[in-house]
Enzyme design. Structure first.
Site, PDB file in Angstrom:
ATOM      1  N   LYS A 113       0.911  -1.302  -0.148  1.00  0.00           N
ATOM      2  CA  LYS A 113       0.008  -0.024   0.143  1.00  0.00           C
ATOM      3  C   LYS A 113       0.928   1.397   0.045  1.00  0.00           C
ATOM      4  CE  LYS A 113      -4.070  -1.780   2.290  1.00  0.00           C
ATOM      5  NZ  LYS A 113      -4.905  -1.833   3.434  1.00  0.00           N
ATOM      6  N   LYS A 199      -4.481 -10.722  -6.625  1.00  0.00           N
ATOM      7  CA  LYS A 199      -5.581 -11.167  -5.851  1.00  0.00           C
ATOM      8  C   LYS A 199      -6.620 -10.235  -6.360  1.00  0.00           C
ATOM      9  CE  LYS A 199      -5.333  -8.705  -1.601  1.00  0.00           C
ATOM     10  NZ  LYS A 199      -5.110  -8.540  -0.242  1.00  0.00           N
ATOM     11  N   LYS A 202     -10.244  -4.639  -3.655  1.00  0.00           N
ATOM     12  CA  LYS A 202     -10.994  -3.363  -3.724  1.00  0.00           C
ATOM     13  C   LYS A 202     -10.247  -2.318  -4.211  1.00  0.00           C
ATOM     14  CE  LYS A 202     -13.413  -4.390   0.735  1.00  0.00           C
ATOM     15  NZ  LYS A 202     -13.279  -4.295   2.253  1.00  0.00           N
TER      16      LYS A 202
HETATM   17  P1  TYM Z   1     -10.620  -6.446   4.180  1.00  0.00           P
HETATM   18  O1  TYM Z   1     -11.937  -5.565   4.403  1.00  0.00           O
HETATM   19  O2  TYM Z   1      -9.461  -5.985   3.166  1.00  0.00           O
HETATM   20  O3  TYM Z   1     -10.925  -7.674   3.851  1.00  0.00           O
HETATM   21  C1  TYM Z   1     -12.060  -8.470   4.585  1.00  0.00           C
HETATM   22  C2  TYM Z   1     -11.742 -10.151   4.496  1.00  0.00           C
HETATM   23  O4  TYM Z   1     -11.808 -10.509   2.965  1.00  0.00           O
HETATM   24  C3  TYM Z   1     -10.461 -11.204   2.874  1.00  0.00           C
HETATM   25  N1  TYM Z   1     -10.116 -11.176   1.528  1.00  0.00           N
HETATM   26  C4  TYM Z   1     -10.149 -11.946   0.506  1.00  0.00           C
HETATM   27  N2  TYM Z   1     -10.234 -13.423   0.503  1.00  0.00           N
HETATM   28  C5  TYM Z   1     -10.083 -14.043  -0.441  1.00  0.00           C
HETATM   29  N3  TYM Z   1      -9.588 -13.619  -1.781  1.00  0.00           N
HETATM   30  C6  TYM Z   1      -9.403 -12.085  -1.696  1.00  0.00           C
HETATM   31  N4  TYM Z   1      -9.126 -11.686  -2.850  1.00  0.00           N
HETATM   32  C7  TYM Z   1      -9.871 -11.389  -0.560  1.00  0.00           C
HETATM   33  N5  TYM Z   1      -9.531 -10.133  -0.338  1.00  0.00           N
HETATM   34  C8  TYM Z   1      -9.901  -9.890   0.883  1.00  0.00           C
HETATM   35  C9  TYM Z   1      -9.452 -10.590   3.590  1.00  0.00           C
HETATM   36  O5  TYM Z   1      -8.739 -11.727   4.121  1.00  0.00           O
HETATM   37  C10 TYM Z   1     -10.389 -10.339   5.045  1.00  0.00           C
HETATM   38  O6  TYM Z   1     -10.645 -11.689   5.791  1.00  0.00           O
HETATM   39  N6  TYM Z   1      -7.387  -6.313   7.916  1.00  0.00           N
HETATM   40  C11 TYM Z   1      -8.561  -6.945   7.675  1.00  0.00           C
HETATM   41  C12 TYM Z   1      -9.968  -6.178   8.512  1.00  0.00           C
HETATM   42  C13 TYM Z   1      -9.598  -6.402  10.018  1.00  0.00           C
HETATM   43  C14 TYM Z   1      -9.790  -7.625  10.596  1.00  0.00           C
HETATM   44  C15 TYM Z   1      -9.595  -7.307  11.984  1.00  0.00           C
HETATM   45  C16 TYM Z   1      -9.850  -8.990  10.351  1.00  0.00           C
HETATM   46  C17 TYM Z   1      -9.565  -5.416  10.793  1.00  0.00           C
HETATM   47  N7  TYM Z   1      -9.498  -6.007  12.018  1.00  0.00           N
HETATM   48  C18 TYM Z   1      -9.778  -8.393  12.948  1.00  0.00           C
HETATM   49  C19 TYM Z   1      -9.967 -10.023  11.137  1.00  0.00           C
HETATM   50  C20 TYM Z   1      -9.692  -9.619  12.555  1.00  0.00           C
HETATM   51  C21 TYM Z   1      -8.888  -6.799   5.908  1.00  0.00           C
HETATM   52  O7  TYM Z   1      -8.144  -7.013   5.307  1.00  0.00           O
HETATM   53  O8  TYM Z   1     -10.031  -6.299   5.681  1.00  0.00           O
END
Ligand code: TYM
Length: 336
Positions: A113, A199, A202
């Site tokens: 990022k 991957k 968003k």
């Molecule tokens: P975020 O919003 O980026 O993603 C949310 C969840 O989606 C999964 N994910 C994917 N899984 C498979 N293939 C993909 N292409 C893909 N893109 C996203 C992410 O692994 C995630 O599970 N940092 C976290 C948010 C967070 C969180 C937490 C998660 C903040 N605090 C505490 C668990 C526990 C995140 O990336 O969000």
């Protein structure tokens, strides 16, 4: 025996895509009756990259509504908003003061990022994983269901907990519980529709690279039609030379509920001209009930607010207890 506890979350940045659904939320739904679940909308994480204040609240409601629309059941789960509970920010500060800087500089997501943002890298982006550790550790979570890309952040969470326990706890009475990642093999890494080696994300500037859960049928059809493929006839899983083929077959498998073997047999002699309409139809059908439920939840704002209010009450009680435990261990024991 009480149930083990799960905590997970999603950022309210734009729409959820199939990666978020198949990598995370679908797994929350499938396992929810076996656990005590806490699912938050991580709106403090959402401002670590440039954000729009005019849409933050609406995006937060959208994600909470999508949790319900995907099948999260309030009998088993508590849904809440991260910024509603100040213990998340407060624990982050305490954890910051015991987390070595180089642990954060080593995080892959930070590096990726940071490169994308050039000059505009704020301290929050570097600190993102510590806030995530606070989210998890506050609830004494046993398991954290996420996609593959979050594995390193979970390892960091464990390292921080071990460090606190080592410095401020006793072996027989640790300050923080060590959580386990819960990463399912299938769907853990859904790839971009435009490039099967990247991957689905968003932050990809191309809308054609991802299918959002709220995309209407004609948009889904267009995105699948334009998705990258190869000139080979006969579709197979697991060929490293054909990442797009593996990804699209995996999407079909997960969205249709068929087994890998069933899909392999069904598609072994197919060409793309036959497969793409099949995947389109399957995706539209799989997302239809989610979209319908989403619409009805969003039409009743008072209900959604009440879900988040009671979620906050339940979550805050637990979070405050853990925060108190950590503060006491760190020596904050003066009466106020
Ligand atoms: P975020 O919003 O980026 O993603 C949310 C969840 O989606 C999964 N994910 C994917 N899984 C498979 N293939 C993909 N292409 C893909 N893109 C996203 C992410 O692994 C995630 O599970 N940092 C976290 C948010 C967070 C969180 C937490 C998660 C903040 N605090 C505490 C668990 C526990 C995140 O990336 O969000």
């Amino acid at each position: 025996m009480s149930k083990q506890r799960i905590l997970s979350g999603v950022q309210p940045t734009g729409n959820l895509h199939l990666g978020n659904y198949l990598g995370a939320i679908r797994n929350w739904v499938e396992a929810q009756s076996q656990y005590e679940n806490f699912f938050c909308v991580v709106d403090l994480h959402a401002i670590t990259v440039p954000h729009n204040p005019a849409t933050l609240a609406q995006d937060t409601y959208t994600i909470a509504a999508l949790y319900l629309a995907c099948g999260i059941d309030l009998q088993h789960a508590t849904i809440f908003v991260q910024s509603h509970i100040s213990a998340h920010s407060e624990l982050t500060w305490l954890l910051n003061c015991i987390t070595p800087l180089n642990w954060l500089e080593d995080m892959i997501q930070f590096k990726e990022k940071a490169v994308r943002q050039g000059e505009n890298v704020n301290v929050g982006l570097l600190d993102y994983p510590v806030l995530m550790a606070a989210d998890i550790l506050l609830y004494d979570a046993d398991k954290v269901p996420v996609g593959e890309d979050q594995k390193q952040h979970l390892e960091l969470t464990r390292d921080i907990a071990v460090r606190i326990n080592h410095q401020f706890g006793k072996e027989e009475n640790p300050v923080l519980k060590l959580p386990e990642p819960m990463i399912r093999k299938e769907g853990a890494r859904v790839m971009s529709l435009s490039d099967g080696t990247k991957k689905m994300s968003k932050s990809d500037p191309s809308e054609l690279s991802r299918i959002n859960l709220l995309d209407p049928p004609d948009t889904i059809a267009k995105k699948i039609k334009r998705s990258k493929t190869d000139p080979i006839r006969g579709l197979t899983f697991d060929d490293p030379e054909r990442p797009e083929c593996h990804n699209l077959l995996t999407l079909y498998m997960l969205l249709s509920g068929k087994t890998k073997q069933e899909v392999a047999n069904e598609c072994e002699n197919m060409g793309w001209g036959q497969f793409k309409p099949l995947l389109t139809e399957t995706t539209i059908e799989a997302l239809k009930p989610i979209q319908e439920k989403y619409k009805s939840v969003m039409e009743d704002r008072a209900y959604l607010e009440s879900v988040l209010r009671s979620g906050r009450e339940k979550a805050e009680e637990i979070a405050n207890q853990t925060l108190h435990r950590v503060k006491t261990a760190l020596g904050y024991s003066m009466p106020v």
